[in-house]
Design a protein around this motif. Structure first.
Motif, PDB file in Angstrom:
ATOM      1  N   MET A   1      -9.474  14.400 -10.015  1.00 59.78           N
ATOM      2  CA  MET A   1      -9.939  13.802  -8.945  1.00 59.78           C
ATOM      3  C   MET A   1      -9.324  14.411  -7.895  1.00 59.78           C
ATOM      4  SD  MET A   1      -9.080   9.680  -8.083  1.00 59.78           S
ATOM      5  CE  MET A   1      -7.488   9.458  -8.064  1.00 59.78           C
ATOM      6  N   SER A   2     -10.254  14.420  -6.822  1.00 62.53           N
ATOM      7  CA  SER A   2     -10.102  15.035  -5.680  1.00 62.53           C
ATOM      8  C   SER A   2      -9.070  14.228  -4.590  1.00 62.53           C
ATOM      9  CB  SER A   2     -11.164  15.591  -4.784  1.00 62.53           C
ATOM     10  OG  SER A   2     -10.813  16.165  -3.634  1.00 62.53           O
ATOM     11  N   THR A   3      -8.136  14.672  -3.821  1.00 67.12           N
ATOM     12  CA  THR A   3      -7.335  13.658  -3.290  1.00 67.12           C
ATOM     13  C   THR A   3      -7.596  14.196  -1.714  1.00 67.12           C
ATOM     14  OG1 THR A   3      -5.166  14.775  -3.372  1.00 67.12           O
ATOM     15  CG2 THR A   3      -5.908  12.901  -4.791  1.00 67.12           C
ATOM     16  N   THR A   4      -7.343  13.208  -0.810  1.00 65.84           N
ATOM     17  CA  THR A   4      -7.276  13.608   0.858  1.00 65.84           C
ATOM     18  C   THR A   4      -6.019  12.897   1.425  1.00 65.84           C
ATOM     19  OG1 THR A   4      -9.575  13.230   0.981  1.00 65.84           O
ATOM     20  CG2 THR A   4      -8.475  13.189   2.811  1.00 65.84           C
ATOM     21  N   ARG A   5      -5.440  13.680   2.055  1.00 58.76           N
ATOM     22  CA  ARG A   5      -3.995  13.429   2.804  1.00 58.76           C
ATOM     23  C   ARG A   5      -4.349  12.645   4.093  1.00 58.76           C
ATOM     24  NH1 ARG A   5       1.018  14.325   2.070  1.00 58.76           N
ATOM     25  NH2 ARG A   5       0.951  15.652   0.478  1.00 58.76           N
ATOM     26  N   LEU A   6      -3.762  11.407   4.270  1.00 59.51           N
ATOM     27  CA  LEU A   6      -3.980  10.827   5.448  1.00 59.51           C
ATOM     28  C   LEU A   6      -2.499  10.786   6.190  1.00 59.51           C
ATOM     29  CD1 LEU A   6      -6.373   7.654   4.677  1.00 59.51           C
ATOM     30  CD2 LEU A   6      -6.933   9.958   5.562  1.00 59.51           C
ATOM     31  N   THR A   7      -2.497  10.536   7.382  1.00 57.71           N
ATOM     32  CA  THR A   7      -1.330  10.351   8.158  1.00 57.71           C
ATOM     33  C   THR A   7      -1.578   9.054   9.175  1.00 57.71           C
ATOM     34  OG1 THR A   7      -0.847  12.821   8.371  1.00 57.71           O
ATOM     35  CG2 THR A   7       0.466  11.251   9.825  1.00 57.71           C
ATOM     36  N   ILE A   8      -0.673   8.098   9.021  1.00 55.86           N
ATOM     37  CA  ILE A   8      -0.932   6.975   9.820  1.00 55.86           C
ATOM     38  C   ILE A   8       0.657   6.469  10.603  1.00 55.86           C
ATOM     39  CG2 ILE A   8      -2.595   5.912   8.103  1.00 55.86           C
ATOM     40  CD1 ILE A   8      -0.576   4.191   7.232  1.00 55.86           C
ATOM     41  N   GLU A   9       0.409   6.100  11.696  1.00 54.23           N
ATOM     42  CA  GLU A   9       1.826   5.640  12.211  1.00 54.23           C
ATOM     43  C   GLU A   9       1.726   4.039  12.057  1.00 54.23           C
ATOM     44  OE1 GLU A   9       2.130   6.834  16.266  1.00 54.23           O
ATOM     45  OE2 GLU A   9       1.278   9.083  15.895  1.00 54.23           O
ATOM     46  N   LEU A  10       2.879   3.366  11.879  1.00 56.80           N
ATOM     47  CA  LEU A  10       2.952   2.197  11.613  1.00 56.80           C
ATOM     48  C   LEU A  10       4.162   1.751  12.869  1.00 56.80           C
ATOM     49  CD1 LEU A  10       3.114   1.825   7.688  1.00 56.80           C
ATOM     50  CD2 LEU A  10       1.399   1.328   9.315  1.00 56.80           C
ATOM     51  N   ASP A  11       4.129   0.632  13.219  1.00 57.98           N
ATOM     52  CA  ASP A  11       5.540   0.073  13.981  1.00 57.98           C
ATOM     53  C   ASP A  11       6.311  -0.164  13.139  1.00 57.98           C
ATOM     54  OD1 ASP A  11       5.025  -2.709  13.184  1.00 57.98           O
ATOM     55  OD2 ASP A  11       3.354  -2.934  14.556  1.00 57.98           O
ATOM     56  N   ALA A  12       7.579  -0.445  13.762  1.00 55.78           N
ATOM     57  CA  ALA A  12       8.605  -0.763  12.571  1.00 55.78           C
ATOM     58  C   ALA A  12       8.566  -1.976  11.955  1.00 55.78           C
ATOM     59  CB  ALA A  12      10.085  -0.865  13.824  1.00 55.78           C
ATOM     60  N   GLN A  13       7.924  -3.176  12.463  1.00 59.81           N
ATOM     61  CA  GLN A  13       7.947  -4.146  11.774  1.00 59.81           C
ATOM     62  C   GLN A  13       7.186  -4.236  10.600  1.00 59.81           C
ATOM     63  OE1 GLN A  13       6.186  -7.648  13.880  1.00 59.81           O
ATOM     64  NE2 GLN A  13       7.318  -9.080  12.440  1.00 59.81           N
ATOM     65  N   LEU A  14       6.095  -3.457  10.799  1.00 59.45           N
ATOM     66  CA  LEU A  14       5.232  -3.162   9.523  1.00 59.45           C
ATOM     67  C   LEU A  14       5.867  -2.541   8.673  1.00 59.45           C
ATOM     68  CD1 LEU A  14       2.204  -3.899   8.618  1.00 59.45           C
ATOM     69  CD2 LEU A  14       1.272  -2.149   9.571  1.00 59.45           C
ATOM     70  N   THR A  15       6.352  -1.299   9.047  1.00 57.01           N
ATOM     71  CA  THR A  15       7.180  -0.430   8.155  1.00 57.01           C
ATOM     72  C   THR A  15       8.142  -1.080   7.387  1.00 57.01           C
ATOM     73  OG1 THR A  15       6.900   1.442   9.918  1.00 57.01           O
ATOM     74  CG2 THR A  15       8.586   1.543   7.805  1.00 57.01           C
ATOM     75  N   GLU A  16       8.762  -2.171   8.214  1.00 61.91           N
ATOM     76  CA  GLU A  16       9.988  -2.833   7.190  1.00 61.91           C
ATOM     77  C   GLU A  16       9.264  -3.718   6.046  1.00 61.91           C
ATOM     78  OE1 GLU A  16      12.342  -5.133   9.918  1.00 61.91           O
ATOM     79  OE2 GLU A  16      12.671  -3.303  11.146  1.00 61.91           O
ATOM     80  N   ARG A  17       8.012  -4.391   6.709  1.00 65.26           N
ATOM     81  CA  ARG A  17       7.654  -5.233   5.463  1.00 65.26           C
ATOM     82  C   ARG A  17       6.946  -4.527   4.384  1.00 65.26           C
ATOM     83  NH1 ARG A  17       3.091  -8.314   9.034  1.00 65.26           N
ATOM     84  NH2 ARG A  17       2.871  -9.162   7.064  1.00 65.26           N
ATOM     85  N   LEU A  18       6.297  -3.290   4.603  1.00 66.04           N
ATOM     86  CA  LEU A  18       6.094  -2.343   3.684  1.00 66.04           C
ATOM     87  C   LEU A  18       7.075  -1.883   2.695  1.00 66.04           C
ATOM     88  CD1 LEU A  18       3.689  -0.757   2.408  1.00 66.04           C
ATOM     89  CD2 LEU A  18       4.179   1.307   4.122  1.00 66.04           C
ATOM     90  N   ASP A  19       8.264  -1.357   3.356  1.00 70.84           N
ATOM     91  CA  ASP A  19       9.462  -1.082   2.453  1.00 70.84           C
ATOM     92  C   ASP A  19      10.225  -2.318   1.837  1.00 70.84           C
ATOM     93  OD1 ASP A  19       9.328   1.311   3.430  1.00 70.84           O
ATOM     94  OD2 ASP A  19      10.824   1.276   4.804  1.00 70.84           O
ATOM     95  N   ARG A  20      10.104  -3.474   2.177  1.00 72.99           N
ATOM     96  CA  ARG A  20      10.301  -4.497   1.498  1.00 72.99           C
ATOM     97  C   ARG A  20       9.435  -4.947   0.077  1.00 72.99           C
ATOM     98  NH1 ARG A  20      11.169  -8.972   5.476  1.00 72.99           N
ATOM     99  NH2 ARG A  20      10.064  -7.588   6.370  1.00 72.99           N
ATOM    100  N   LEU A  21       8.220  -4.727   0.259  1.00 69.75           N
ATOM    101  CA  LEU A  21       6.980  -5.112  -0.806  1.00 69.75           C
ATOM    102  C   LEU A  21       7.336  -3.819  -1.783  1.00 69.75           C
ATOM    103  CD1 LEU A  21       3.948  -6.014   1.084  1.00 69.75           C
ATOM    104  CD2 LEU A  21       5.362  -7.445  -0.415  1.00 69.75           C
ATOM    105  N   ALA A  22       7.394  -2.683  -1.315  1.00 70.76           N
ATOM    106  CA  ALA A  22       7.688  -1.572  -2.173  1.00 70.76           C
ATOM    107  C   ALA A  22       8.702  -1.794  -2.848  1.00 70.76           C
ATOM    108  CB  ALA A  22       7.610  -0.307  -1.319  1.00 70.76           C
ATOM    109  N   ALA A  23      10.089  -2.259  -2.310  1.00 71.60           N
ATOM    110  CA  ALA A  23      11.272  -2.366  -3.035  1.00 71.60           C
ATOM    111  C   ALA A  23      11.227  -3.470  -4.181  1.00 71.60           C
ATOM    112  CB  ALA A  23      12.501  -2.484  -2.191  1.00 71.60           C
ATOM    113  N   ASP A  24      10.725  -4.511  -3.695  1.00 69.28           N
ATOM    114  CA  ASP A  24      10.415  -5.790  -4.494  1.00 69.28           C
ATOM    115  C   ASP A  24       9.832  -5.581  -5.620  1.00 69.28           C
ATOM    116  OD1 ASP A  24      11.957  -7.122  -2.689  1.00 69.28           O
ATOM    117  OD2 ASP A  24      10.354  -8.368  -1.789  1.00 69.28           O
ATOM    118  N   GLY A  25       8.681  -4.681  -5.777  1.00 74.57           N
ATOM    119  CA  GLY A  25       8.036  -4.330  -6.709  1.00 74.57           C
ATOM    120  C   GLY A  25       8.369  -3.206  -7.498  1.00 74.57           C
ATOM    121  N   GLU A  26       9.495  -2.526  -6.810  1.00 72.53           N
ATOM    122  CA  GLU A  26       9.802  -1.177  -7.456  1.00 72.53           C
ATOM    123  C   GLU A  26       8.760  -0.330  -7.494  1.00 72.53           C
ATOM    124  OE1 GLU A  26      11.772  -1.790 -11.441  1.00 72.53           O
ATOM    125  OE2 GLU A  26      13.204  -3.332 -10.427  1.00 72.53           O
ATOM    126  N   ARG A  27       8.098  -0.060  -6.405  1.00 72.87           N
ATOM    127  CA  ARG A  27       6.973   1.078  -6.249  1.00 72.87           C
ATOM    128  C   ARG A  27       7.258   1.728  -4.946  1.00 72.87           C
ATOM    129  NH1 ARG A  27       1.734  -2.571  -6.192  1.00 72.87           N
ATOM    130  NH2 ARG A  27       0.958  -0.630  -6.574  1.00 72.87           N
TER     131      ARG A  27
END
Length: 69
Positions: A1-27
C-alpha cells in the motif's frame, strides 16, 4: 500500500487531548489520528451517498407528521 505523509499544526489544547487519548489506549498519536481520519471520511462518505440518493428522481416522498404539531 502506498502512503502519503501529511503535516498538520495542532494547537496546544488539541495536542494535549490527542496525547491523552493515545496514552489511555496505549497507542501512538499516528494511530489515533489515522482512526479519527478514517472514521471522519466514512461518516462523510455515507452522508454524501445519502444526500445523493435523496436527490435522485423527482418522485413524491411520504411526509409523516406527529399529531398536534
Amino acid at each position: 500500500m502506498s502512503t502519503t505523509r501529511l503535516t498538520i499544526e495542532l494547537d496546544a489544547q488539541l495536542t494535549e487531548r490527542l496525547d491523552r487519548l493515545a496514552a489511555d489506549g496505549e497507542r501512538t498519536r499516528e494511530d489515533v489520528l489515522m482512526q479519527a481520519l478514517a472514521e471522519f471520511i466514512e461518516t462523510w462518505e455515507a452522508y454524501s451517498d445519502t444526500v445523493t440518493a435523496l436527490n435522485v428522481g423527482d418522485e413524491e416522498r411520504v411526509v409523516l407528521r406527529a399529531v398536534n404539531q
